[in-house]
Write a protein that holds these residues in place. Structure first.
Motif, PDB file in Angstrom:
ATOM      1  N   ALA A   1       0.701  -1.195  -0.052  1.00 52.84           N
ATOM      2  CA  ALA A   1       0.099  -0.060  -0.243  1.00 52.84           C
ATOM      3  C   ALA A   1       0.817   1.118   0.188  1.00 52.84           C
ATOM      4  O   ALA A   1       0.310   2.352  -0.695  1.00 52.84           O
ATOM      5  N   SER A   2       2.063   1.092   0.811  1.00 57.33           N
ATOM      6  CA  SER A   2       3.043   2.203   0.728  1.00 57.33           C
ATOM      7  C   SER A   2       3.309   2.417  -0.608  1.00 57.33           C
ATOM      8  O   SER A   2       3.556   3.772  -1.062  1.00 57.33           O
ATOM      9  N   HIS A   3       3.834   1.498  -1.167  1.00 57.75           N
ATOM     10  CA  HIS A   3       4.481   1.736  -2.654  1.00 57.75           C
ATOM     11  C   HIS A   3       3.384   2.320  -3.716  1.00 57.75           C
ATOM     12  O   HIS A   3       3.795   3.205  -4.438  1.00 57.75           O
ATOM     13  N   ARG A   4       2.063   2.072  -3.348  1.00 53.78           N
ATOM     14  CA  ARG A   4       1.164   2.536  -4.643  1.00 53.78           C
ATOM     15  C   ARG A   4       0.749   3.894  -3.894  1.00 53.78           C
ATOM     16  O   ARG A   4       0.755   4.787  -4.924  1.00 53.78           O
ATOM     17  N   GLU A   5       1.166   4.434  -2.771  1.00 53.70           N
ATOM     18  CA  GLU A   5       0.887   5.783  -2.548  1.00 53.70           C
ATOM     19  C   GLU A   5       2.025   6.544  -2.888  1.00 53.70           C
ATOM     20  O   GLU A   5       1.716   7.603  -3.478  1.00 53.70           O
ATOM     21  N   PHE A   6       3.247   6.166  -2.764  1.00 53.45           N
ATOM     22  CA  PHE A   6       4.385   6.933  -3.396  1.00 53.45           C
ATOM     23  C   PHE A   6       4.270   6.960  -4.783  1.00 53.45           C
ATOM     24  O   PHE A   6       4.429   7.850  -5.495  1.00 53.45           O
ATOM     25  N   ASP A   7       4.070   5.809  -5.510  1.00 52.86           N
ATOM     26  CA  ASP A   7       3.574   5.875  -6.954  1.00 52.86           C
ATOM     27  C   ASP A   7       2.798   6.724  -7.359  1.00 52.86           C
ATOM     28  O   ASP A   7       3.119   7.635  -8.242  1.00 52.86           O
ATOM     29  N   ARG A   8       1.604   6.879  -6.521  1.00 55.33           N
ATOM     30  CA  ARG A   8       0.447   7.852  -7.014  1.00 55.33           C
ATOM     31  C   ARG A   8       1.201   9.135  -6.597  1.00 55.33           C
ATOM     32  O   ARG A   8       0.825  10.007  -7.712  1.00 55.33           O
ATOM     33  N   LEU A   9       1.832   9.405  -5.747  1.00 57.94           N
ATOM     34  CA  LEU A   9       2.234  10.731  -5.589  1.00 57.94           C
ATOM     35  C   LEU A   9       3.487  11.034  -6.670  1.00 57.94           C
ATOM     36  O   LEU A   9       3.129  12.376  -7.309  1.00 57.94           O
ATOM     37  N   LEU A  10       4.144  10.485  -7.092  1.00 51.03           N
ATOM     38  CA  LEU A  10       5.315  10.835  -8.231  1.00 51.03           C
ATOM     39  C   LEU A  10       4.393  10.580  -9.539  1.00 51.03           C
ATOM     40  O   LEU A  10       4.882  11.518 -10.203  1.00 51.03           O
ATOM     41  N   THR A  11       3.338  10.170  -9.555  1.00 52.30           N
ATOM     42  CA  THR A  11       2.687  10.243 -10.988  1.00 52.30           C
ATOM     43  C   THR A  11       1.888  11.443 -11.193  1.00 52.30           C
ATOM     44  O   THR A  11       1.976  11.895 -12.038  1.00 52.30           O
ATOM     45  N   ASP A  12       0.897  11.697 -10.234  1.00 54.35           N
ATOM     46  CA  ASP A  12       0.291  12.621  -9.967  1.00 54.35           C
ATOM     47  C   ASP A  12       0.754  13.935  -9.944  1.00 54.35           C
ATOM     48  O   ASP A  12       0.322  15.120 -10.411  1.00 54.35           O
TER      49      ASP A  12
ATOM     50  N   PRO B   1       4.594  14.895 -10.484  1.00 52.95           N
ATOM     51  CA  PRO B   1       6.144  14.702 -10.600  1.00 52.95           C
ATOM     52  C   PRO B   1       7.117  15.709  -9.964  1.00 52.95           C
ATOM     53  O   PRO B   1       8.060  15.346  -9.583  1.00 52.95           O
ATOM     54  N   ASP B   2       6.801  16.701  -9.839  1.00 53.08           N
ATOM     55  CA  ASP B   2       7.708  17.798  -9.450  1.00 53.08           C
ATOM     56  C   ASP B   2       7.372  18.398  -8.007  1.00 53.08           C
ATOM     57  O   ASP B   2       7.619  19.612  -7.501  1.00 53.08           O
ATOM     58  N   ASN B   3       6.877  17.299  -7.134  1.00 56.31           N
ATOM     59  CA  ASN B   3       6.308  17.837  -5.743  1.00 56.31           C
ATOM     60  C   ASN B   3       7.471  17.986  -4.892  1.00 56.31           C
ATOM     61  O   ASN B   3       8.616  17.188  -5.173  1.00 56.31           O
ATOM     62  N   VAL B   4       7.414  18.694  -3.835  1.00 56.44           N
ATOM     63  CA  VAL B   4       8.541  18.824  -2.852  1.00 56.44           C
ATOM     64  C   VAL B   4       8.754  17.599  -2.112  1.00 56.44           C
ATOM     65  O   VAL B   4      10.139  17.582  -1.393  1.00 56.44           O
ATOM     66  N   TYR B   5       8.160  16.819  -2.095  1.00 56.76           N
ATOM     67  CA  TYR B   5       8.441  15.409  -1.339  1.00 56.76           C
ATOM     68  C   TYR B   5       8.976  14.371  -2.327  1.00 56.76           C
ATOM     69  O   TYR B   5       9.280  13.324  -1.979  1.00 56.76           O
ATOM     70  N   ARG B   6       9.300  14.682  -3.366  1.00 56.58           N
ATOM     71  CA  ARG B   6       9.925  13.586  -4.560  1.00 56.58           C
ATOM     72  C   ARG B   6      11.088  13.025  -3.952  1.00 56.58           C
ATOM     73  O   ARG B   6      11.091  11.592  -3.752  1.00 56.58           O
ATOM     74  N   LEU B   7      12.188  13.592  -3.494  1.00 55.28           N
ATOM     75  CA  LEU B   7      13.170  12.968  -2.778  1.00 55.28           C
ATOM     76  C   LEU B   7      12.811  12.143  -1.823  1.00 55.28           C
ATOM     77  O   LEU B   7      13.332  11.015  -1.624  1.00 55.28           O
ATOM     78  N   ASP B   8      12.057  12.504  -0.607  1.00 58.23           N
ATOM     79  CA  ASP B   8      11.543  11.626   0.331  1.00 58.23           C
ATOM     80  C   ASP B   8      11.042  10.331  -0.222  1.00 58.23           C
ATOM     81  O   ASP B   8      11.080   9.270   0.447  1.00 58.23           O
ATOM     82  N   ALA B   9      10.099  10.634  -1.306  1.00 61.32           N
ATOM     83  CA  ALA B   9       9.604   9.216  -1.868  1.00 61.32           C
ATOM     84  C   ALA B   9      10.516   8.489  -2.396  1.00 61.32           C
ATOM     85  O   ALA B   9      10.279   7.113  -2.136  1.00 61.32           O
ATOM     86  N   TYR B  10      11.551   8.920  -3.245  1.00 56.91           N
ATOM     87  CA  TYR B  10      12.484   8.119  -3.774  1.00 56.91           C
ATOM     88  C   TYR B  10      13.137   7.258  -2.342  1.00 56.91           C
ATOM     89  O   TYR B  10      13.417   6.130  -2.572  1.00 56.91           O
ATOM     90  N   TYR B  11      13.552   8.156  -1.342  1.00 54.45           N
ATOM     91  CA  TYR B  11      14.479   7.417  -0.467  1.00 54.45           C
ATOM     92  C   TYR B  11      13.533   6.360   0.257  1.00 54.45           C
ATOM     93  O   TYR B  11      14.021   5.275   0.684  1.00 54.45           O
ATOM     94  N   ASN B  12      12.142   6.665   0.246  1.00 55.38           N
ATOM     95  CA  ASN B  12      11.413   5.729   1.402  1.00 55.38           C
ATOM     96  C   ASN B  12      11.058   4.397   0.281  1.00 55.38           C
ATOM     97  O   ASN B  12      10.987   3.413   0.882  1.00 55.38           O
ATOM     98  N   LEU B  13      11.085   4.642  -0.954  1.00 60.34           N
ATOM     99  CA  LEU B  13      10.824   3.382  -1.822  1.00 60.34           C
ATOM    100  C   LEU B  13      12.137   2.644  -1.862  1.00 60.34           C
ATOM    101  O   LEU B  13      12.192   1.494  -1.853  1.00 60.34           O
ATOM    102  N   TYR B  14      13.100   3.450  -1.825  1.00 61.70           N
ATOM    103  CA  TYR B  14      14.640   2.696  -1.579  1.00 61.70           C
ATOM    104  C   TYR B  14      14.690   1.723  -0.460  1.00 61.70           C
ATOM    105  O   TYR B  14      14.868   0.635  -0.670  1.00 61.70           O
TER     106      TYR B  14
END
Length: 66
Positions: free
Chosen positions: A14-25, A27-40
């Motif tokens: 579920a977390s992966h889907r939420e981060f994917d949705r954030l990055l898809t919807d 793409p240039d949001n301020v949390y992009r690096l946090d999303a990449y790090y959490n996905l990592y």
């Protein structure tokens, strides 16, 4: 939401889907690096080393474009 699902509930799917949705919807949001790090981190914990490496490589590339 993705962090809560990852850290508190340990629902990585579920977390992966939420981060994917954030990055898809947004793409240039301020949390992009946090999303990449959490996905990592999630991929590492799940033993998905190739996918984790893909997310890790996006971090320095994205950081230079801020």
């Amino acid at each position: 939401m993705g962090v809560i699902l990852k850290d508190k509930l340990e629902d990585f799917g579920a977390s992966h889907r939420e981060f994917d949705r954030l990055l898809t919807d947004y793409p240039d949001n301020v949390y992009r690096l946090d999303a990449y790090y959490n996905l990592y981190l999630m991929c590492l914990r799940e033993g998905k080393t190739a996918e984790a490496e893909r997310w890790r490589q996006l971090i320095p590339v994205s950081y230079t474009h801020l």
